[in-house]
Design a protein around this motif. Structure first.
Motif, PDB file in Angstrom:
ATOM      1  N   PHE B  55       1.246  -2.248   8.670  1.00  0.00           N
ATOM      2  CA  PHE B  55       0.951  -3.672   8.861  1.00  0.00           C
ATOM      3  C   PHE B  55       0.500  -4.325   7.542  1.00  0.00           C
ATOM      4  O   PHE B  55       0.807  -5.492   7.305  1.00  0.00           O
ATOM      5  CB  PHE B  55      -0.095  -3.874   9.965  1.00  0.00           C
ATOM      6  N   ALA B  58       3.586  -4.964   5.772  1.00  0.00           N
ATOM      7  CA  ALA B  58       4.293  -6.078   6.435  1.00  0.00           C
ATOM      8  C   ALA B  58       3.727  -7.407   5.951  1.00  0.00           C
ATOM      9  O   ALA B  58       4.469  -8.367   5.730  1.00  0.00           O
ATOM     10  CB  ALA B  58       4.167  -5.948   7.942  1.00  0.00           C
ATOM     11  N   MET B  75       9.572  -4.470  11.956  1.00  0.00           N
ATOM     12  CA  MET B  75       8.272  -3.797  11.811  1.00  0.00           C
ATOM     13  C   MET B  75       8.441  -2.282  11.890  1.00  0.00           C
ATOM     14  O   MET B  75       7.810  -1.535  11.130  1.00  0.00           O
ATOM     15  CB  MET B  75       7.364  -4.317  12.939  1.00  0.00           C
TER      16      MET B  75
END
Lengths: 119, 183
Positions: B55, B58, B75
């Motif tokens: 994350f 990301a 993702m």
């Protein structure tokens, strides 16, 4: 006959797929602070990124202040020592060197702060 | 969980670096990402660490998300890359330890403990290669289409299909072996 075989094969495939889907099915994982942990890591990272440049400029300014003042003082004195008819009334119109350096530093910090606010 | 809502959140993050919007994206997809990594690693805490790293990546790469595929597909691609990189690092670490003549007792002990705790699915996943496992999990656990898996793994759609077929065959064979053993 052939279509029956194909239908049977498809049905078998579906059953196997359904079986696999049920095998692979997993219970949803509760967040339990997972997302907020990442968000606070990101906020810390952003804050660090924003603070790094002004901090570096400030530190550099503090370190460079005295040598810069000395350099400008020397240049100023050189100008002042020149014969009066060569640089007429220059020495009267120049502000003090410390004032110039302080002004430049304040200007730099203000510009950086404005840039940060814009971000 | 609609795609348009995901796209809206992504737009807010990219345009204004909105951390709240990104938090919402994490809340919506963390379960899929963590489950995916848990099935790949077989280690819950390691999977959660990798999910956090994924994350974070990301966040840095969100401006590269084109919006053509689903956000979860994009993702999972990042999560899979993070997993592969960590696997490469740990392999290299093990090699260095081996070269230095260190005993890897600790590691083997951990592996034994984990093996004792694995469930049925983990036993089936164990017969698959790393690549097959990732693709099967993407397909059957996360519900990604062949096209989305192809994007996530940078493999042609045809190869994805054949990997899934191979994986299914392997699992079916394992079932048969089990049936014979118990029957």
């Amino acid at each position: 006959m052939t279509s029956k075989i194909i239908n049977m094969a498809e049905r078998m495939k579906d059953e196997q797929d359904r079986l696999l889907e049920s095998m692979f099915e997993s219970t949803p994982i509760a967040d339990n602070g997972f997302s907020s942990k990442i968000v606070s890591r990101i906020r810390r990272k952003l804050w660090m990124r924003r603070i790094t440049l002004p901090a570096a400029v400030l530190l550099g300014g503090v370190i460079a202040y005295q040598p810069l003042v000395a350099l400008l003082k020397g240049t100023y004195q050189l100008f002042v020592s020149l014969p009066g008819d060569l640089v007429p009334s220059l020495s009267d119109s120049l502000p003090s060197m410390q004032l110039i350096v302080t002004g430049a530093l304040i200007l730099a910090v203000t510009l950086i702060s404005l840039n940060m606010l814009e971000d | 969980m609609s795609r348009s809502e995901d796209h809206e959140l992504v737009a807010r993050v990219v345009s204004a670096q909105d951390t709240d919007a990104f938090g919402e994206l994490i809340r919506r997809h963390q379960s899929h990402v963590r489950n995916f990594l848990r099935k790949l690693c077989g280690d819950m805490s390691m999977a959660d660490d990798l999910a956090q790293d994924s994350f974070m990546r990301a966040w840095d790469k969100l401006h590269t998300y084109s919006g053509s595929g689903s956000f979860i597909g994009w993702m999972l691609k990042i999560a899979y890359t993070t997993f592969l990189q960590s696997r490469r690092k740990s392999k290299r670490y093990a090699e260095i330890l081996e070269q230095a003549g260190h005993d890897t007792d600790m590691e083997s002990r951990t592996r034994t403990t984990q093996a004792d705790e694995v469930g049925d699915l983990d036993k089936f996943l164990a017969v698959l290669s790393e690549e097959e496992r990732a693709i099967m999990v993407m397909s059957y656990a996360c519900g990604l289409s062949h096209r989305e898996i192809s994007d996530a793994t940078a493999m042609p759609v045809g190869s994805v299909k054949s990997v899934i077929f191979r994986g299914k065959e392997k699992i079916r064979t394992s079932f048969d072996i089990k049936d014979h053993q118990h029957g």
